[in-house]
Each structure stands twice: as C-alpha cells, then as structure tokens.
Scaffold this active site. Structure first.
Site, mmCIF file in Angstrom:
data_model
loop_
_atom_site.group_PDB
_atom_site.id
_atom_site.type_symbol
_atom_site.label_atom_id
_atom_site.label_comp_id
_atom_site.label_asym_id
_atom_site.label_seq_id
_atom_site.Cartn_x
_atom_site.Cartn_y
_atom_site.Cartn_z
ATOM 1 N N LYS A 25 59.445 31.422 54.589
ATOM 2 C CA LYS A 25 58.354 32.397 54.493
ATOM 3 C C LYS A 25 57.376 32.168 55.648
ATOM 4 O O LYS A 25 57.060 31.009 55.967
ATOM 5 C CB LYS A 25 57.639 32.218 53.146
ATOM 6 C CG LYS A 25 56.562 33.261 52.874
ATOM 7 C CD LYS A 25 55.912 33.061 51.514
ATOM 8 C CE LYS A 25 54.945 34.179 51.173
ATOM 9 N NZ LYS A 25 54.310 34.011 49.844
ATOM 10 N N SER A 52 54.468 38.079 46.706
ATOM 11 C CA SER A 52 54.298 38.240 48.131
ATOM 12 C C SER A 52 55.482 37.747 48.968
ATOM 13 O O SER A 52 55.610 38.151 50.119
ATOM 14 C CB SER A 52 53.050 37.494 48.583
ATOM 15 O OG SER A 52 53.217 36.100 48.435
ATOM 16 N N SER A 72 54.213 34.829 43.204
ATOM 17 C CA SER A 72 54.784 35.299 44.476
ATOM 18 C C SER A 72 56.187 34.787 44.794
ATOM 19 O O SER A 72 56.795 35.250 45.761
ATOM 20 C CB SER A 72 53.858 34.935 45.632
ATOM 21 O OG SER A 72 52.767 35.813 45.671
#
Lengths: 97, 495
Positions: free
Chosen positions: B80, B161, B185
């Site tokens: 990420k 997210s 997330s």
C-alpha cells in the site's frame, strides 16, 4: 446542531485551509455529520475514564545519547526549497535596515 | 504443474521455488505481465518492475547457493502506498506527496525485504487512508475485479482505503499485499474483493514509516488469498520495534501453527447488535452460513451482547479526524512535499494545504479541528474517548465468556464506484461493523464465505482477544476448509 458559514471559516483558518464557505455543501455536510454524531449523548459516561490509546505498556525512556540522526542531507534533499543546509521559507522577520 | 504462477497461493509458490519447479524471476515476470494487462483496475500508483526483477534475481542466486532467507524469499508482493519505501516514491494517494521519495524505509516493509520478498509496486488507496471506496485519492479510483452479473458494465469499488492492495491480490496481480487498517481499511476491501484480510492487534506491527492518519488506531496488516498465507506475512512483520514505542514486546508465535487445528469446544460469540438494519440480507445469510459451518465443526455458538456497538462509529468519527488534524499538520510545504507559491508564510501554509489535500481529507481536518477546539473538546473529543472505553469494556466482558466473535464484515457488497460519493455518512457506514474492534485495538480478520446471487463475494469477520491472532487464523482456516464457492474473479478466468 448547525454548523454555519462563520464556523466553517473559523475552523478552516485554524486548520490552515482555504475553504469556499459560500459553497453550502461544506456547512450542510458538517451539520449532517454532527447531527449524526449527537447520538453519543445517549451514552451515560458518568465516571468513565477516557480511553486514548490501546498501547499495552507504559512508554519507555531511551538512553540519553546525543545524535543528529546522520541524515541531514537525505532529509533536505526532499525539501521544496533549501540552501546551505537550511530549509528556505518566505520572509518571516522584516529587516530593520 | 496445473496452477499458473499468478494463481498460486504464497505457500504453493514457496514450495514451487523450493522444488526448483519455478524461479523467483519467472514468478515475478508473470506478475509484472499480469499487472500490465490489468491497468484498468488502477490498483497501482507506482510499479517497480525493474527493482522487482533485480530482487527476484538476487533471490534465485541466494537459493542456488543454498542461502534462502526462508518462505517469503522470492515471493512478489504489493505494498500500500502508505508505507515509506526508500528510493521509491510514496504518495499516500495525495497530491501533497505526489512526488515525494522518503529518505527511509518503514519497519514492516524492511522486514519483508529482509525475508527476501519482492516488491512489485505501491498500491492505490484513498487519500491518507481516509475513505471506504478507494476513490478519494489523487490517482483515481480503484476498480474491483469482481463484476455484478446483473449489471456487468458498471465498475464496482474495491472498497477502501486499501482498495489497490485488495484488488491486486484478488485479480492475481500479486501473491499477497500489505495494507493498513484504521477503522476497517483492510477488512472491508478484503470482504468486497473476496480475499482474506487481517488487522493484527494494535501494537503487533510497527507504525514506523507508515504515514500517520490516526495514531491510536492505525495498524498494518495483510491481504492474501489464503489464511495460511496471512500467517506467513504476519510472521515476518509482527514484533517489537524500537522506532515505535507503541509496539508490544509480547512474544510473536509462529502464526501458521494455527492452521489445521480444529475448533471443537471453542466458544464463538454471536453478537446480536450486528443484526443491524443496514446489513444486506445476503450478508446476514452468509453470516448464518459461517455459524453453521463452525457448529458443524464442533464449535459452541454463544449468543452475546455488545451494547455500545452502534456508538462506535460516531465515536470513531470524532477520534480519527481529531488525530488526523494533528498528524496532518506536518504538511506545511516547508520540509517536503508540495509547496504552493505564496508571498508570506501563512499564505504558504494555506495555499499548499488547500491545493494539496482533496475534499474528504479537508472534511476530516475540519471535523478534527472543530472537535479539538476550545469550547468543544469536552462535548466531542472527551465524550468520544469515554464511549471508546465503554466499547472496549463490552469486549472485555464477552471475552470472559467466549474465545472469539463472529460477525459480518460489511453492511453491503461491492457497490458502483461513485455511488456513495455525495453523502459522507453513507460512506462512513461501510465501517459500521469493523470500527468497534478498531476502537478496542483487537485483532480481527475478514474472509470470504460465499457469493451472492449477483456473483459478488460476501465476507465474515472474526474478532479475538488482544494478541490472540492465532485463534483468528485457527477459526478462519476451519471456515476456509468448508467453503464451496470459488473466489477467482470472472475477468481472470481466461487469462
């Protein structure tokens, strides 16, 4: 609970954001959010200790040793403007001469 | 070999590397090719193909010398774009960091590279991890590889997210990925993409070099296509770090030891508050299916109550923005990132932040600044921290009676990518069922159980007491062993 244009302006200034508070969606969104948040008033929290963190131990002290990190140049390299080992900012203090 | 390299689990790929049936170079090349064929998913902000092939080559050479670094050596993973990677730009999907290359490496990524893992690239996400649809970022929306069969031309969200990491793993563009989870997330995108997502206990993984959103909640975690694979990554990334004093010194077990243990006699709590009106019927049915599976395998289902569940989300939307407003004060245009043109310092701050942050980040900064401002602190921030204590107390009580909790992960399946954009509260409700465990710092996991009538994956959520990830993986593996549906997205079937 209504968040008005003046509140948006005040809070935006504190957050160092330029927000067009004439665009009513900001006030509408925030009003809706705080009306929704207001349900917390239903919870009786008398005598409850606040919980700020889930860290499971007390913070530990580090040895008292000096270090400059050894990474000045690497850090400065990513600055938008720098010179002679310093970050450059717009003039903060006017010259007296 | 019947499985193409990209479709292997990490454990299968590790075996193939050990057996010399496959090289790390071939495995990495296959993934780079797959990434190139699926740019439409917008799963990556930055790809690092050249670097990945070098790492893979080094891994093959180590293996030839008999010096393999272990099970992760040579396995290509996605990261990420919230984790700092030295020499690779790290953006948090924000314009304010769009060209920033960190001078240091996050602890969790450093631990992956120390174990020989290969970095394929940095994945797309919501800006500063604020969002539930991976569509608030500067680099566009992530698209879910799954398709709603009743509306096949409508792109669906991968959740957020950490949507890019979830989409990449689901679409077979990476064997596994790192994500971060503040209020859901990792778990929500894992559920929407039909893969396994683990948020470890707060303090299990170092936050050093993970760009801060809400420091009392942020936690690194994993996306994988099997429960065992999650254990393999957790084994590498968990543990004390002197650079993050909130990491725990608790012993880190070999998490894969949980795999294959039965659940006979294990007490699994079913909290009644998660029968929420907002939860879609197909998700409630999947939850029931998971309960039946555990019961059939000898677990004891225990009805329990967590009375403050519904208050967790509004409390979260005070605490997380409050911490964010403090954490994001650092983006001032002086030391790194974007700098706007301005005549004086105050204008520089205003212009840099106004040009650099997107709308959702600004909204949360306004909320956070407001609840911390004079006159409102007690009514909002202090109140929320007390409600947080009540939420934790609920969990403390039930964990005297049960060993784990089983709930749905999300109220809904993957939805059209911009469907919820106009109403922030509708978007926030995505985290309704994941936020309570976040506030209490508890380890939790989402795994797919079945697919609905429109072909979309449905996830369930397990929560365990602090530092008992082993029980999470143990229960999850029993469920995984009983799953009948296939979780290969249809778009990938013929590639």
């Amino acid at each position: 609970m209504t968040i008005d244009k003046k509140t948006i302006d005040d809070v935006a200034r504190l957050a160092r954001l330029t927000i067009d508070s004439n665009d009513t969606h900001w006030a509408q969104n925030l009003t809706a959010i705080f009306e929704w948040i207001a349900q917390l008033e239903q919870v009786n929290t008398d005598g409850v200790e606040p919980l700020y963190s889930m860290a499971d131990h007390t913070l530990q002290a580090e040895p008292d040793e000096r270090s400059d990190g050894g990474c000045r140049d690497a850090v400065l390299k990513e600055s938008p403007q720098q010179s002679d080992g310093f970050f450059i900012v717009p003039t903060v203090i006017e010259r007296s001469d | 070999m019947t499985t193409t390299p990209c479709h292997m689990t990490m454990a299968e790929a590790a075996d193939a590397l050990a057996d010399k049936a496959l090289s790390a170079y071939e495995l990495t090349q296959a993934h780079i090719k797959a990434i190139g064929q699926h740019k439409d998913l917008n799963a990556f902000i930055t790809t690092t193909a050249e670097h990945a092939l070098k790492q893979a080559q080094a891994s093959d050479e180590r293996r030839k010398r008999g010096e393999s670094l272990g099970v992760l050596d040579g396995l290509p993973l996605a990261i990420k774009d919230l984790f700092c990677t030295s020499n690779t730009r790290t953006t948090a999907a924000s314009k304010i960091l769009a060209n920033w290359t960190p001078p240091y490496e996050s602890t969790v990524t450093a631990r992956l590279w120390q174990n020989g893992a290969v970095m394929l690239g940095k994945t797309n996400m919501d800006e500063f991890a604020m969002g539930s649809a991976s569509n608030t970022g500067h680099f566009g929306s992530v698209i879910n590889p799954w398709v709603d069969t009743s509306s096949p031309n409508t792109p669906l969200t991968a959740g957020g997210s950490s949507g890019g990491s979830a989409a990449a793993v689901a679409a077979r563009l990476a064997l596994g990925a790192l994500g971060s989870d503040t209020g859901g997330s990792i778990r929500q995108p894992a559920a929407l993409c039909g893969i396994v997502g683990v948020k470890p206990t707060y303090g299990r993984c170092s936050r050093y070099g993970m760009i801060a959103f809400s420091s009392s909640l942020d936690q690194a975690g994993t996306f994988t296509r099997s429960v065992k694979d999650a254990g393999l990554i957790l084994n590498a990334i968990c543990g004390f770090d002197k650079n993050d004093t909130t990491t725990s010194k608790q012993n880190v077990p070999d998490f894969t030891q949980a795999i294959g243990k039965n659940v006979k006699g294990l007490r699994v709590g079913i909290p009644k508050e998660y029968h929420h009106d907002n939860v879609q019927p197909s998700i409630l049915a999947a939850w029931q299916q998971a309960q039946d599976m555990l019961k059939d395998n000898g677990a004891q289902l225990v009805p329990v109550s967590l009375p403050h569940t519904i208050y967790a989300l509004p409390a979260y939307y005070i605490i997380a923005p409050a911490e964010a407003s403090s954490n994001l004060a650092r983006y001032d245009g002086i030391r790194y990132g974007l700098r706007a043109k301005a005549n004086d310092l105050d204008e520089l701050y205003h212009q840099t932040r106004s040009q650099g942050f997107g709308e959702e980040v600004k909204r949360r900064l306004l909320i956070g600044t407001y609840v911390l401002s004079a006159g409102y602190y007690d009514a909002y921030y202090l109140k929320a921290t007390k409600v947080r204590a009540k939420v934790k107390e609920d969990f403390d009580h039930v964990f005297n009676k049960v060993d784990a909790l089983l709930t749905p992960t999300t109220p809904n399946t993957a939805f059209p990518v911009h469907q919820q954009d106009s109403d922030p509260i509708t978007m926030y409700v995505n985290d309704l069922l994941t936020v309570p465990a976040s506030l209490a710092g508890l380890p939790s996991l989402s795994l797919p159980i079945c697919r609905n009538e429109r072909g979309l994956p449905l996830g369930v959520h397990l929560i365990a007491p602090s530092f008992d990830e082993t029980t999470l993986l143990r229960v999850a593996h029993v469920l995984e062993s009983n799953i009948e549906d296939d979780f290969t997205p249809p778009a990938r079937t013929n590639t």
